[in-house]
Design a protein around this motif. Structure first.
Motif, short mmCIF file in Angstrom:
data_model
loop_
_atom_site.label_atom_id
_atom_site.label_comp_id
_atom_site.label_asym_id
_atom_site.label_seq_id
_atom_site.Cartn_x
_atom_site.Cartn_y
_atom_site.Cartn_z
N HIS A 156 0.85 -1.19 0.00
CA HIS A 156 0.00 0.00 0.00
C HIS A 156 0.88 1.24 0.00
O HIS A 156 1.92 1.27 0.67
CB HIS A 156 -0.90 0.03 1.24
CG HIS A 156 -1.98 -1.02 1.23
ND1 HIS A 156 -1.70 -2.36 1.44
CD2 HIS A 156 -3.32 -0.93 1.03
CE1 HIS A 156 -2.84 -3.04 1.37
NE2 HIS A 156 -3.83 -2.21 1.14
N GLN A 158 0.82 5.87 -0.72
CA GLN A 158 0.13 7.12 -1.01
C GLN A 158 0.84 7.70 -2.22
O GLN A 158 2.07 7.82 -2.22
CB GLN A 158 0.23 8.05 0.18
CG GLN A 158 -0.59 9.32 0.06
CD GLN A 158 -0.45 10.20 1.30
OE1 GLN A 158 0.01 9.74 2.34
NE2 GLN A 158 -0.81 11.45 1.18
N GLN A 160 0.79 10.73 -5.36
CA GLN A 160 0.28 11.95 -5.98
C GLN A 160 1.38 12.54 -6.86
O GLN A 160 2.56 12.31 -6.59
CB GLN A 160 -0.11 13.00 -4.93
CG GLN A 160 -1.32 12.65 -4.08
CD GLN A 160 -2.63 12.69 -4.84
OE1 GLN A 160 -2.72 13.27 -5.92
NE2 GLN A 160 -3.66 12.07 -4.27
N LEU A 163 3.05 15.34 -3.33
CA LEU A 163 2.47 15.11 -2.01
C LEU A 163 2.63 16.35 -1.13
O LEU A 163 3.60 17.10 -1.29
CB LEU A 163 3.12 13.91 -1.34
CG LEU A 163 2.77 12.55 -1.96
CD1 LEU A 163 3.74 11.47 -1.48
CD2 LEU A 163 1.33 12.15 -1.61
N GLY A 197 1.23 4.40 2.64
CA GLY A 197 -0.15 4.88 2.69
C GLY A 197 -1.13 3.74 2.81
O GLY A 197 -0.77 2.63 3.20
N ASP A 198 -2.38 4.02 2.44
CA ASP A 198 -3.46 3.06 2.63
C ASP A 198 -4.04 2.51 1.32
O ASP A 198 -4.97 1.71 1.35
CB ASP A 198 -4.61 3.71 3.42
CG ASP A 198 -4.14 4.25 4.76
OD1 ASP A 198 -3.34 3.55 5.42
OD2 ASP A 198 -4.55 5.37 5.14
N THR A 199 -3.50 2.96 0.20
CA THR A 199 -4.06 2.56 -1.09
C THR A 199 -3.23 1.45 -1.71
O THR A 199 -2.00 1.55 -1.76
CB THR A 199 -4.09 3.77 -2.06
OG1 THR A 199 -4.74 4.86 -1.42
CG2 THR A 199 -4.84 3.42 -3.33
N ALA A 204 -3.44 2.82 -6.67
CA ALA A 204 -2.91 4.18 -6.46
C ALA A 204 -2.68 4.94 -7.75
O ALA A 204 -2.71 6.17 -7.77
CB ALA A 204 -1.62 4.09 -5.65
N ASN A 207 -4.75 7.90 -9.39
CA ASN A 207 -4.55 9.32 -9.06
C ASN A 207 -3.80 10.09 -10.15
O ASN A 207 -3.73 11.30 -10.11
CB ASN A 207 -3.76 9.46 -7.75
CG ASN A 207 -4.57 9.01 -6.55
OD1 ASN A 207 -5.79 9.03 -6.58
ND2 ASN A 207 -3.89 8.58 -5.50
#
Length: 208
Positions: A156, A158, A160, A163, A197-199, A204, A207
């Motif tokens: 998992h 996070q 982007q 960030l 992260g949690d994804t 992920a 995104n």
């Protein structure tokens, strides 16, 4: 199956990348190493290797290669020669060899090295290498993780384009992310940042 050259295969993250590629049904690793000793370590496991030095011509390392993961680094000992110019050498050789995709392991902070409290020289070298890749005409993915640790994989992250804060991530999850973006339909001509992260890693990418 596609042949993937792993530059920096003998590094802590590089070894995990090679292992994941060995287990893949789509990709076959070719470990780029600097010494005969390192070569033998991989070949005893049945992994194809090639000798190459990023401070010299690397065009021979790309024979019969489809894609590249650049996970090499000097560990702060030679950021210009290896992290910057070595990366540029591999990018230029990849363009000449018509490599289908170049996956760059970069670092958070490489977009603005002047703002960093430490490692400015390293981050500047990574920035220069990243910019060279962006302007090369190659298909690419630039992956910028936070601080690396040796925790177990969580699968998992996070993710982007940018960030809002720094963070940590395991080398195992970074390796999984790098291998995932080798796919033709994932993360083409993009730069993004990752921390733990949690994804799920596969999810992920929605995104970007």
């Amino acid at each position: 199956m596609e042949n993937v050259l792993v530059a920096g295969a003998n590094g802590t993250t590089g070894k995990q990348i090679v292992q994941l590629l060995t287990e893949s049904q789509y990709f076959k690793p070719v470990a780029m190493v600097r010494s005969i000793d390192q070569m033998q370590d991989f070949e005893t496991k049945g992994i194809q290797t090639v000798l190459g030095d990023l401070e010299k011509d690397v065009s021979h390392t790309l024979e019969n290669i489809d894609k590249v993961i650049f996970a090499a680094g000097s560990g702060g000992k030679n950021v210009i020669g290896v992290d910057q110019e070595g990366a540029k050498r591999m990018i230029d050789a990849s363009k000449h060899a018509n490599i289908k995709k170049f996956v760059m392991l970069s670092s958070m902070g490489a977009d603005a090295p002047e703002k960093a409290e430490q490692l400015q020289d390293y981050l500047k070298a990574k920035q220069n290498a990243d910019e060279h890749l962006k302007s090369s005409g190659l298909n690419y993915a630039i992956v910028r993780p936070g601080s690396l640790n040796n925790d177990k994989p969580t699968n998992h992250i996070q993710l982007q384009p940018k960030l809002s804060q720094q963070g940590e991530i395991s080398r195992a999850d970074v390796a999984q992310t790098l291998v995932r973006v080798l796919n033709d339909n994932t993360a083409n001509k993009v730069t993004f940042e990752i921390v733990k992260g949690d994804t799920l890693i596969g999810k992920a990418f929605e995104n970007i």
